[in-house]
Design a protein around this motif. Structure first.
Motif, short mmCIF file in Angstrom:
data_model
loop_
_atom_site.label_atom_id
_atom_site.label_comp_id
_atom_site.label_asym_id
_atom_site.label_seq_id
_atom_site.Cartn_x
_atom_site.Cartn_y
_atom_site.Cartn_z
N UNK A 12 7.36 13.62 -4.47
CA UNK A 12 6.06 14.79 -3.68
C UNK A 12 5.23 13.37 -3.26
N UNK A 13 5.00 12.81 -3.91
CA UNK A 13 4.13 11.68 -4.46
C UNK A 13 4.73 10.75 -3.38
N UNK A 14 6.02 9.86 -3.57
CA UNK A 14 6.32 9.09 -2.67
C UNK A 14 6.16 8.64 -0.87
N UNK A 15 6.48 7.27 -0.17
CA UNK A 15 7.13 6.90 0.38
C UNK A 15 8.26 7.17 0.64
N UNK B 160 0.82 -1.26 0.08
CA UNK B 160 -0.06 0.09 -0.23
C UNK B 160 0.42 1.09 -0.12
N UNK B 161 2.21 1.16 0.02
CA UNK B 161 2.72 2.18 -0.42
C UNK B 161 2.83 2.17 -2.03
N UNK B 162 3.64 4.35 -2.26
CA UNK B 162 4.45 4.85 -3.24
C UNK B 162 5.37 4.57 -3.26
N UNK B 163 6.35 3.55 -3.96
CA UNK B 163 7.76 4.22 -4.04
C UNK B 163 8.54 3.84 -5.53
#
Length: 237
Positions: free
Chosen positions: A197-200, A27-30
């Motif tokens: 900016x969007x990424x975890x 459920x992350x953005x990498x």
């Protein structure tokens, strides 16, 4: 969710990926950032089975999927939105979306409607030939088509390439919305500022190696990253 362990990939005698290890939490953005030729696309293509690893492992949900056929990997819940969109130009928007569900045996009407909710413009153009869509609309269609396989992990290769800045902003808002709805995202993006900016979490690649790692915020603040990658977004009108 996804783990690469000492992954090495070669083209002929040239080693394109030199022992990469990384993780993508559920459920992350990498994001992976780096110059052209750093090995980013090769990593995605290896994960999804389009390129064979020389050594190392790719694990998805604790299962070793290294070297498995692409259709089996898609069936397990990984999908790739390729660079350049690659829609089927002589098929309609709706037909392109149906192709995304080719491995499914269930009724996917609700998912078509979900795609149309995410991208109202695709609904308006449902029976229009995909080749007549604008670049931004084709990118929306490529994302929608990938979502039709009901992925747990969606990988995206340069989703902003060649798009106007306003369109790019909209695509990134959709990426974050998809993530909020439970889809894990692994992203390659030439607009490092937007990606971080969007990424975890992010990885900076240089010539097949991981040079830096950190949260999106940490890499945005890193002077080395600022000097090499930020302020150089190349989105086109």
């Amino acid at each position: 969710m996804l783990k690469l362990n000492d992954l090495r990939v070669s083209y002929g005698g040239i080693e394109a990926v030199k022992g990469i290890s990384l993780e993508v939490p559920e459920k992350s953005i990498v994001t992976l950032i780096g110059a052209n030729g750093a090995g980013k696309s090769t990593i995605l293509r290896t994960i999804v089975g389009l390129v064979k690893a020389k050594s190392g492992t790719v694990s998805f949900l604790d299962e070793d999927i290294t070297g498995q056929p692409s259709d089996q990997i898609v069936a397990k819940g990984i999908t790739l939105v390729p660079e350049g969109r690659r829609v089927f130009p002589n098929l309609s928007v709706y037909e392109n979306l149906k192709i995304g569900a080719y491995l499914r045996k269930d009724d996917f009407t609700e998912d078509i409607n979900w795609i149309y909710d995410l991208f109202p413009r695709l609904k308006e153009r449902s029976w229009q030939m995909a080749g007549t869509l604008s670049g931004g609309e084709q990118q929306m269609l490529a994302v929608g088509r990938a979502l039709m396989s009901k992925p747990k992990l969606m990988m995206m290769d340069e989703p902003s390439l060649g798009l106007a800045p306003l369109v790019v902003q909209g695509i990134f808002e959709i990426i974050q919305e998809i993530n909020k709805q439970g889809v894990t995202i692994l992203l390659i993006e030439q607009n490092a500022n937007l990606a971080l900016k969007a990424a975890d979490y992010g990885y900076v690649l240089e010539t097949g190696n991981i040079a830096l790692t950190g949260t999106g915020a940490e890499l945005l603040a890193n002077e080395q990253v600022k000097a090499a990658y930020l302020g150089k977004a190349r989105s086109k009108a």
